[in-house]
Design a protein around this motif. Structure first.
Motif, PDB file in Angstrom:
ATOM      1  N   ASP A  34       0.820  -1.206   0.000  1.00  0.00           N
ATOM      2  CA  ASP A  34       0.000   0.000   0.000  1.00  0.00           C
ATOM      3  C   ASP A  34       0.858   1.261   0.000  1.00  0.00           C
ATOM      4  OD1 ASP A  34      -2.475  -1.382   0.074  1.00  0.00           O
ATOM      5  OD2 ASP A  34      -2.218  -1.714   2.215  1.00  0.00           O
ATOM      6  N   GLY A  35       2.102   1.135   0.420  1.00  0.00           N
ATOM      7  CA  GLY A  35       3.029   2.250   0.441  1.00  0.00           C
ATOM      8  C   GLY A  35       4.449   1.744   0.565  1.00  0.00           C
ATOM      9  N   VAL A  36       5.398   2.579   0.151  1.00  0.00           N
ATOM     10  CA  VAL A  36       6.816   2.228   0.210  1.00  0.00           C
ATOM     11  C   VAL A  36       7.584   3.474   0.622  1.00  0.00           C
ATOM     12  CG1 VAL A  36       8.836   1.526  -1.147  1.00  0.00           C
ATOM     13  CG2 VAL A  36       6.602   0.497  -1.637  1.00  0.00           C
ATOM     14  N   TYR A  37       8.531   3.301   1.500  1.00  0.00           N
ATOM     15  CA  TYR A  37       9.439   4.417   1.754  1.00  0.00           C
ATOM     16  C   TYR A  37      10.864   3.904   1.806  1.00  0.00           C
ATOM     17  CZ  TYR A  37       9.293   3.399   6.842  1.00  0.00           C
ATOM     18  OH  TYR A  37       9.368   2.825   8.081  1.00  0.00           O
ATOM     19  N   VAL A  38      11.747   4.751   1.321  1.00  0.00           N
ATOM     20  CA  VAL A  38      13.171   4.445   1.231  1.00  0.00           C
ATOM     21  C   VAL A  38      13.875   5.307   2.265  1.00  0.00           C
ATOM     22  CG1 VAL A  38      15.207   4.516  -0.267  1.00  0.00           C
ATOM     23  CG2 VAL A  38      12.963   3.954  -1.239  1.00  0.00           C
ATOM     24  N   VAL A  39      14.719   4.691   3.072  1.00  0.00           N
ATOM     25  CA  VAL A  39      15.476   5.429   4.080  1.00  0.00           C
ATOM     26  C   VAL A  39      16.950   5.297   3.741  1.00  0.00           C
ATOM     27  CG1 VAL A  39      16.018   5.671   6.523  1.00  0.00           C
ATOM     28  CG2 VAL A  39      13.728   4.948   5.834  1.00  0.00           C
ATOM     29  N   GLY A  40      17.552   6.425   3.419  1.00  0.00           N
ATOM     30  CA  GLY A  40      18.965   6.441   3.072  1.00  0.00           C
ATOM     31  C   GLY A  40      19.756   7.292   4.037  1.00  0.00           C
ATOM     32  N   CYS A  41      21.055   7.260   3.860  1.00  0.00           N
ATOM     33  CA  CYS A  41      21.918   8.068   4.723  1.00  0.00           C
ATOM     34  C   CYS A  41      21.713   9.554   4.414  1.00  0.00           C
ATOM     35  CB  CYS A  41      23.378   7.653   4.571  1.00  0.00           C
ATOM     36  SG  CYS A  41      23.951   7.494   2.885  1.00  0.00           S
ATOM     37  N   LEU A  42      22.235  10.380   5.280  1.00  0.00           N
ATOM     38  CA  LEU A  42      22.075  11.818   5.116  1.00  0.00           C
ATOM     39  C   LEU A  42      22.723  12.280   3.813  1.00  0.00           C
ATOM     40  CD1 LEU A  42      22.895  12.902   8.775  1.00  0.00           C
ATOM     41  CD2 LEU A  42      20.635  12.794   7.702  1.00  0.00           C
ATOM     42  N   MET A  96       4.195   7.126   8.201  1.00  0.00           N
ATOM     43  CA  MET A  96       3.872   6.559   6.888  1.00  0.00           C
ATOM     44  C   MET A  96       2.697   5.589   6.986  1.00  0.00           C
ATOM     45  SD  MET A  96       5.446   7.608   4.136  1.00  0.00           S
ATOM     46  CE  MET A  96       5.223   6.262   2.979  1.00  0.00           C
ATOM     47  N   THR A  97       2.670   4.784   8.025  1.00  0.00           N
ATOM     48  CA  THR A  97       1.576   3.830   8.201  1.00  0.00           C
ATOM     49  C   THR A  97       0.243   4.567   8.320  1.00  0.00           C
ATOM     50  OG1 THR A  97       3.041   2.223   9.227  1.00  0.00           O
ATOM     51  CG2 THR A  97       0.686   1.967   9.662  1.00  0.00           C
ATOM     52  N   GLU A  98       0.208   5.616   9.112  1.00  0.00           N
ATOM     53  CA  GLU A  98      -1.018   6.400   9.279  1.00  0.00           C
ATOM     54  C   GLU A  98      -1.412   7.099   7.979  1.00  0.00           C
ATOM     55  OE1 GLU A  98      -3.267   6.427  11.729  1.00  0.00           O
ATOM     56  OE2 GLU A  98      -2.013   4.794  12.457  1.00  0.00           O
ATOM     57  N   LYS A  99      -0.439   7.654   7.303  1.00  0.00           N
ATOM     58  CA  LYS A  99      -0.688   8.345   6.035  1.00  0.00           C
ATOM     59  C   LYS A  99      -1.301   7.384   5.010  1.00  0.00           C
ATOM     60  CE  LYS A  99       1.906  11.026   2.627  1.00  0.00           C
ATOM     61  NZ  LYS A  99       3.205  11.577   2.302  1.00  0.00           N
ATOM     62  N   ILE A 100      -0.741   6.191   4.916  1.00  0.00           N
ATOM     63  CA  ILE A 100      -1.221   5.201   3.951  1.00  0.00           C
ATOM     64  C   ILE A 100      -2.602   4.689   4.366  1.00  0.00           C
ATOM     65  CG2 ILE A 100      -0.759   2.925   2.933  1.00  0.00           C
ATOM     66  CD1 ILE A 100       1.078   5.262   1.957  1.00  0.00           C
ATOM     67  N   ARG A 101      -2.825   4.494   5.660  1.00  0.00           N
ATOM     68  CA  ARG A 101      -4.150   4.049   6.124  1.00  0.00           C
ATOM     69  C   ARG A 101      -5.226   5.043   5.723  1.00  0.00           C
ATOM     70  NH1 ARG A 101      -2.209   1.701  11.460  1.00  0.00           N
ATOM     71  NH2 ARG A 101      -2.090  -0.491  10.935  1.00  0.00           N
ATOM     72  N   LYS A 102      -4.905   6.328   5.842  1.00  0.00           N
ATOM     73  CA  LYS A 102      -5.868   7.372   5.468  1.00  0.00           C
ATOM     74  C   LYS A 102      -6.156   7.351   3.963  1.00  0.00           C
ATOM     75  CE  LYS A 102      -4.877  10.455   9.291  1.00  0.00           C
ATOM     76  NZ  LYS A 102      -4.181  11.654   9.745  1.00  0.00           N
ATOM     77  N   MET A 103      -5.160   7.003   3.165  1.00  0.00           N
ATOM     78  CA  MET A 103      -5.345   6.938   1.712  1.00  0.00           C
ATOM     79  C   MET A 103      -6.140   5.708   1.294  1.00  0.00           C
ATOM     80  SD  MET A 103      -1.901   8.087  -0.163  1.00  0.00           S
ATOM     81  CE  MET A 103      -0.623   8.227   1.030  1.00  0.00           C
ATOM     82  N   GLY A 104      -6.088   4.686   2.113  1.00  0.00           N
ATOM     83  CA  GLY A 104      -6.772   3.441   1.780  1.00  0.00           C
ATOM     84  C   GLY A 104      -5.852   2.483   1.060  1.00  0.00           C
ATOM     85  N   PRO A 105      -6.384   1.322   0.715  1.00  0.00           N
ATOM     86  CA  PRO A 105      -5.572   0.288   0.069  1.00  0.00           C
ATOM     87  C   PRO A 105      -5.071   0.711  -1.307  1.00  0.00           C
ATOM     88  CG  PRO A 105      -7.681  -0.604   0.808  1.00  0.00           C
ATOM     89  CD  PRO A 105      -7.741   0.863   0.976  1.00  0.00           C
ATOM     90  N   ASN A 106      -4.027   0.075  -1.722  1.00  0.00           N
ATOM     91  CA  ASN A 106      -3.426   0.252  -3.037  1.00  0.00           C
ATOM     92  C   ASN A 106      -4.474  -0.080  -4.106  1.00  0.00           C
ATOM     93  OD1 ASN A 106      -2.107  -0.366  -5.464  1.00  0.00           O
ATOM     94  ND2 ASN A 106      -0.539  -1.611  -4.510  1.00  0.00           N
ATOM     95  N   PRO A 107      -4.812   0.858  -5.009  1.00  0.00           N
ATOM     96  CA  PRO A 107      -5.822   0.600  -6.040  1.00  0.00           C
ATOM     97  C   PRO A 107      -5.469  -0.562  -6.975  1.00  0.00           C
ATOM     98  CG  PRO A 107      -5.265   2.936  -5.977  1.00  0.00           C
ATOM     99  CD  PRO A 107      -4.324   2.220  -5.058  1.00  0.00           C
TER     100      PRO A 107
END
Length: 119
Positions: A34-42, A96-107
């Protein structure tokens, strides 16, 4: 101290975020994320010189593609953290989890389920 983050988060380790390709990001959505986030170094601190900058550009490309096909570009994000910012990582996971929950499932996932084509 063990850092807690939502259990629906799946961490996929890579040697450098510069190895994350647009196809990896899009494939996650195809597979039902439903969502993806990438965490990289500074920024400016990549030991592989500019891997995190390449990753940011690829995340932006994925955002444009997802927006153009109606999935929503905001479902994919990039964050830059130092290795000592574990608590901030957990905060981002919750945000991110809350943001994606508000958007709903992946279409894409919904469409596949309706058509009986869940992979």
């Amino acid at each position: 101290m063990r850092i807690q983050y939502p259990e629906n988060i799946k961490i996929i380790g890579v040697p450098c975020t510069g190895k994350v390709d647009v196809l990896h990001l899009l494939r996650a959505f195809e597979k039902g994320a439903d969502g993806v986030y990438v965490v990289g170094c500074l920024e400016g601190d990549c030991r592989f010189n500019s891997g995190n900058l390449r990753a940011r550009k690829r995340v932006e490309q994925a955002q444009h593609i997802l927006e153009s096909i109606g999935v929503g570009g905001e479902r994919v994000q990039m964050y830059n953290l130092s290795s000592g910012e574990g608590p901030r990582f957990a905060e981002i996971a919750v945000e991110m989890t809350e943001k994606i929950r508000k958007m709903g499932p992946n279409p894409i996932k919904i469409s596949k389920e309706k058509n009986g084509c869940m992979i």
